[in-house]
Write a protein that holds these residues in place. Structure first.
Motif, PDB file in Angstrom:
ATOM      1  N   ILE A 147     -39.569  25.170  26.505  1.00 11.38           N
ATOM      2  CA  ILE A 147     -38.774  23.965  26.258  1.00 11.38           C
ATOM      3  C   ILE A 147     -39.269  23.266  24.998  1.00 11.38           C
ATOM      4  N   VAL A 148     -38.329  22.832  24.156  1.00 14.13           N
ATOM      5  CA  VAL A 148     -38.600  21.895  23.065  1.00 14.13           C
ATOM      6  C   VAL A 148     -37.934  20.575  23.421  1.00 14.13           C
ATOM      7  N   TYR A 149     -38.606  19.472  23.131  1.00 17.06           N
ATOM      8  CA  TYR A 149     -38.083  18.143  23.448  1.00 17.06           C
ATOM      9  C   TYR A 149     -37.472  17.537  22.181  1.00 17.06           C
ATOM     10  N   PRO A 150     -36.127  17.510  22.076  1.00 20.17           N
ATOM     11  CA  PRO A 150     -35.477  17.260  20.786  1.00 20.17           C
ATOM     12  C   PRO A 150     -35.670  15.856  20.226  1.00 20.17           C
ATOM     13  N   GLU A 151     -35.479  14.828  21.040  1.00 18.01           N
ATOM     14  CA  GLU A 151     -35.638  13.473  20.503  1.00 18.01           C
ATOM     15  C   GLU A 151     -37.066  13.241  20.013  1.00 18.01           C
ATOM     16  N   LYS A 152     -38.031  13.686  20.808  1.00 19.86           N
ATOM     17  CA  LYS A 152     -39.436  13.551  20.402  1.00 19.86           C
ATOM     18  C   LYS A 152     -39.700  14.322  19.114  1.00 19.86           C
ATOM     19  N   ALA A 153     -39.090  15.505  18.990  1.00 20.09           N
ATOM     20  CA  ALA A 153     -39.321  16.335  17.814  1.00 20.09           C
ATOM     21  C   ALA A 153     -38.757  15.693  16.552  1.00 20.09           C
ATOM     22  N   VAL A 154     -37.551  15.136  16.637  1.00 25.27           N
ATOM     23  CA  VAL A 154     -36.952  14.485  15.472  1.00 25.27           C
ATOM     24  C   VAL A 154     -37.806  13.296  15.040  1.00 25.27           C
ATOM     25  N   HIS A 155     -38.195  12.460  15.995  1.00 22.24           N
ATOM     26  CA  HIS A 155     -39.049  11.311  15.654  1.00 22.24           C
ATOM     27  C   HIS A 155     -40.363  11.767  15.049  1.00 22.24           C
ATOM     28  N   ALA A 156     -40.977  12.797  15.626  1.00 23.05           N
ATOM     29  CA  ALA A 156     -42.272  13.268  15.131  1.00 23.05           C
ATOM     30  C   ALA A 156     -42.166  13.761  13.697  1.00 23.05           C
ATOM     31  N   ALA A 157     -41.110  14.506  13.376  1.00 21.59           N
ATOM     32  CA  ALA A 157     -40.954  15.028  12.022  1.00 21.59           C
ATOM     33  C   ALA A 157     -40.725  13.909  11.016  1.00 21.59           C
ATOM     34  N   VAL A 158     -39.861  12.962  11.361  1.00 18.34           N
ATOM     35  CA  VAL A 158     -39.594  11.845  10.443  1.00 18.34           C
ATOM     36  C   VAL A 158     -40.837  10.992  10.263  1.00 18.34           C
ATOM     37  N   ASP A 159     -41.519  10.695  11.352  1.00 24.09           N
ATOM     38  CA  ASP A 159     -42.735   9.881  11.247  1.00 24.09           C
ATOM     39  C   ASP A 159     -43.800  10.588  10.415  1.00 24.09           C
ATOM     40  N   ALA A 160     -43.939  11.899  10.595  1.00 24.79           N
ATOM     41  CA  ALA A 160     -44.919  12.646   9.811  1.00 24.79           C
ATOM     42  C   ALA A 160     -44.542  12.641   8.339  1.00 24.79           C
ATOM     43  N   ALA A 161     -43.244  12.758   8.041  1.00 24.74           N
ATOM     44  CA  ALA A 161     -42.800  12.717   6.651  1.00 24.74           C
ATOM     45  C   ALA A 161     -43.079  11.364   6.016  1.00 24.74           C
ATOM     46  N   VAL A 162     -42.785  10.297   6.741  1.00 25.90           N
ATOM     47  CA  VAL A 162     -43.022   8.950   6.219  1.00 25.90           C
ATOM     48  C   VAL A 162     -44.513   8.724   5.982  1.00 25.90           C
ATOM     49  N   ALA A 163     -45.335   9.213   6.906  1.00 27.24           N
ATOM     50  CA  ALA A 163     -46.782   9.072   6.742  1.00 27.24           C
ATOM     51  C   ALA A 163     -47.287   9.778   5.485  1.00 27.24           C
ATOM     52  N   LEU A 164     -46.557  10.799   5.044  1.00 23.47           N
ATOM     53  CA  LEU A 164     -46.934  11.538   3.840  1.00 23.47           C
ATOM     54  C   LEU A 164     -46.254  11.004   2.580  1.00 23.47           C
ATOM     55  N   GLY A 165     -45.483   9.919   2.718  1.00 23.36           N
ATOM     56  CA  GLY A 165     -44.913   9.275   1.543  1.00 23.36           C
ATOM     57  C   GLY A 165     -43.412   9.350   1.401  1.00 23.36           C
ATOM     58  N   ALA A 166     -42.722  10.037   2.317  1.00 23.87           N
ATOM     59  CA  ALA A 166     -41.259  10.100   2.238  1.00 23.87           C
ATOM     60  C   ALA A 166     -40.657   8.732   2.553  1.00 23.87           C
ATOM     61  N   ARG A 167     -39.456   8.529   2.054  1.00 22.07           N
ATOM     62  CA  ARG A 167     -38.733   7.285   2.307  1.00 22.07           C
ATOM     63  C   ARG A 167     -37.506   7.589   3.148  1.00 22.07           C
ATOM     64  N   VAL A 168     -37.171   6.696   4.073  1.00 25.19           N
ATOM     65  CA  VAL A 168     -36.023   6.889   4.952  1.00 25.19           C
ATOM     66  C   VAL A 168     -35.071   5.698   4.809  1.00 25.19           C
ATOM     67  N   VAL A 169     -33.804   6.015   4.622  1.00 26.16           N
ATOM     68  CA  VAL A 169     -32.737   5.010   4.596  1.00 26.16           C
ATOM     69  C   VAL A 169     -31.826   5.315   5.772  1.00 26.16           C
ATOM     70  N   ARG A 170     -31.613   4.349   6.635  1.00 22.97           N
ATOM     71  CA  ARG A 170     -30.811   4.597   7.834  1.00 22.97           C
ATOM     72  C   ARG A 170     -29.714   3.544   7.971  1.00 22.97           C
ATOM     73  N   GLY A 171     -28.722   3.882   8.812  1.00 20.58           N
ATOM     74  CA  GLY A 171     -27.673   2.922   9.129  1.00 20.58           C
ATOM     75  C   GLY A 171     -26.563   2.835   8.115  1.00 20.58           C
ATOM     76  N   THR A 172     -26.405   3.862   7.265  1.00 30.59           N
ATOM     77  CA  THR A 172     -25.319   3.833   6.293  1.00 30.59           C
ATOM     78  C   THR A 172     -24.821   5.242   6.027  1.00 30.59           C
ATOM     79  N   ALA A 173     -23.508   5.408   5.939  1.00 31.65           N
ATOM     80  CA  ALA A 173     -22.909   6.708   5.657  1.00 31.65           C
ATOM     81  C   ALA A 173     -23.106   7.062   4.193  1.00 31.65           C
ATOM     82  N   ALA A 174     -22.843   8.341   3.862  1.00 32.16           N
ATOM     83  CA  ALA A 174     -23.102   8.819   2.509  1.00 32.16           C
ATOM     84  C   ALA A 174     -21.990   9.754   2.060  1.00 32.16           C
ATOM     85  N   SER A 175     -21.839   9.862   0.747  1.00 27.77           N
ATOM     86  CA  SER A 175     -21.075  10.940   0.122  1.00 27.77           C
ATOM     87  C   SER A 175     -22.018  11.633  -0.847  1.00 27.77           C
ATOM     88  N   VAL A 176     -21.781  12.924  -1.077  1.00 25.91           N
ATOM     89  CA  VAL A 176     -22.760  13.697  -1.852  1.00 25.91           C
ATOM     90  C   VAL A 176     -22.083  14.457  -2.974  1.00 25.91           C
TER      91      VAL A 176
END
Length: 375
Positions: A147-176
């Motif tokens: 078993i993999v625990y998906p919500e925990k995994a997503v949070h863990a990856a994002v938190d680990a990225a932020v701890a290493l200097g990544a920036r996160v922008v949330r709550g807004t849609a995007a076009s690319v």
């Protein structure tokens, strides 16, 4: 109006995007992740409390090297986040002798030297009486599954990225577009490269992929079970017929409830418009899942305690999309069997974004295969 500058921007921070952001941050890349909802949301396909991880892959032996990479990277993320993200329970693939569950699992295990056992109906009844099977059924038991625990995994990856200097922008849609992401709040993000991991929104973000992706509804349910279905006694399982047309899966009772879902089944591919969300579960969903439980899992109450919906993004061949398209790196079409591979896909995407390629075995997933079937 504001502008953010980055080396790489990742649009969508579900299973694949969160892992890509982490692997980019591990490389020291100046990375920005964009999520239109909150981290770990339930609007897409990266929720539901549990996912199966397995290694003797019925879908094809070509997946096995990526799965082995994923096991290693999951362990690395567990260490970095000090969080348990997986539990090994072993896994059962059940079917008749000529079903893909059996033939595909054995072929993958043999090609890559994986540990497995083949159980006939009598052995299944003795070892796993929780499954009701006919005399012509059999199973492959693989040891490296769980078993993999998906919500925990997503949070863990994002938190680990932020701890290493990544920036996160949330709550807004995007076009690319290549080198540029426009956010609905007026922000512009410029970057050397853009990775799109938009799940069900990918056909809108990258219109050239729309002919090759279908977004459909899926339902899972949780059912009260006896102690016989506890994780130490009941492995994760997948069960299918000879055609793969009827294919369902389940998990041991975590907090007293077995989870069951349909992967493929006649009549369930209901199209979804992601902007409107997935239609809630209904009485027909409860009856369909309940009938399967009543027929195949003795001792489990067929009346669901609760149900949940999610989205599948399906390619015509049910393999993933990982690679270059329209000047972007695109990750999509994970078809209900991708979450287990998220760390390896994230590592591959980081390589594609930074180096223009990856040493990981991703040729099978080249998005250009549908544009040029002769590739």
């Amino acid at each position: 109006m504001r502008t953010i500058n980055a080396d790489v921007v990742v649009v969508g921070l579900g299973a694949m995007g969160s892992q890509t952001l982490w692997r980019l941050a591990q490389r020291g890349v100046k990375a920005v992740g964009v999520e239109q909802f909150d981290i770990g949301h339930s609007r897409g396909a990266s929720h539901g409390e549990s996912r199966i991880i397995r290694t003797a892959y019925a879908e094809g032996a070509a997946y096995v090297p990526l799965l082995l990479d994923s096991w290693r990277l999951w362990a690395e993320l567990e260490k970095d986040s000090a969080t348990t993200l997986l539990d090994r329970t072993g896994g059962l693939m059940l079917g008749r002798e000529d079903s893909p569950a059996i033939t595909g699992s054995i072929a993958s295990a043999e090609e890559h030297g994986l540990k497995y056992s083949v159980l006939n109906a009598r052995e299944l009844h003795r070892l796993y009486p929780q499954h009701r099977v006919s005399e012509d059924m059999m199973a492959v038991f693989e040891y490296d599954a769980g078993i993999v625990y998906p919500e925990k995994a997503v949070h863990a990856a994002v938190d680990a990225a932020v701890a290493l200097g990544a920036r996160v922008v949330r709550g807004t849609a995007a076009s690319v577009e290549p080198g540029r992401v426009e956010l609905a709040d007026g922000t512009t993000i410029t970057a050397g490269h853009v990775v799109v991991a938009g799940g069900g929104w990918t056909p809108r973000l990258v219109p050239g992929l729309a002919p090759h992706l279908r977004v459909v509804r899926r339902v899972v349910g949780w059912f009260a079970a006896t102690a016989a279905y506890s994780p130490d006694r009941f492995p994760v399982f997948i069960r299918m017929d000879e055609s793969w047309e009827h294919n369902w899966y389940g998990f041991p009772a975590i907090d007293g409830a077995v989870k069951v879902g349909l992967h493929s089944w006649p009549g369930i591919d209901e199209p979804v418009d992601p902007s409107g969300g997935v239609r809630p579960p209904d009485a027909l969903d409860a009856a369909r899942l309940g009938d399967i439980v009543a027929d195949t899992l003795p001792g489990v109450d067929p009346r669901p305690l609760r149900m949940a919906t999610c989205m599948y993004s399906l390619t015509p061949d049910r393999h993933f999309l990982v690679g270059a398209r329209d000047g972007l790196t695109v990750l999509g079409g994970f078809s209900g069997h991708g979450f287990k591979l998220a760390p390896a896909i994230g590592e591959a995407a980081a390589g594609l974004a930074v180096d223009g390629g990856s040493d990981l075995a991703i040729d099978l997933f080249d998005p250009r295969r549908f544009d040029d079937p002769g590739r």
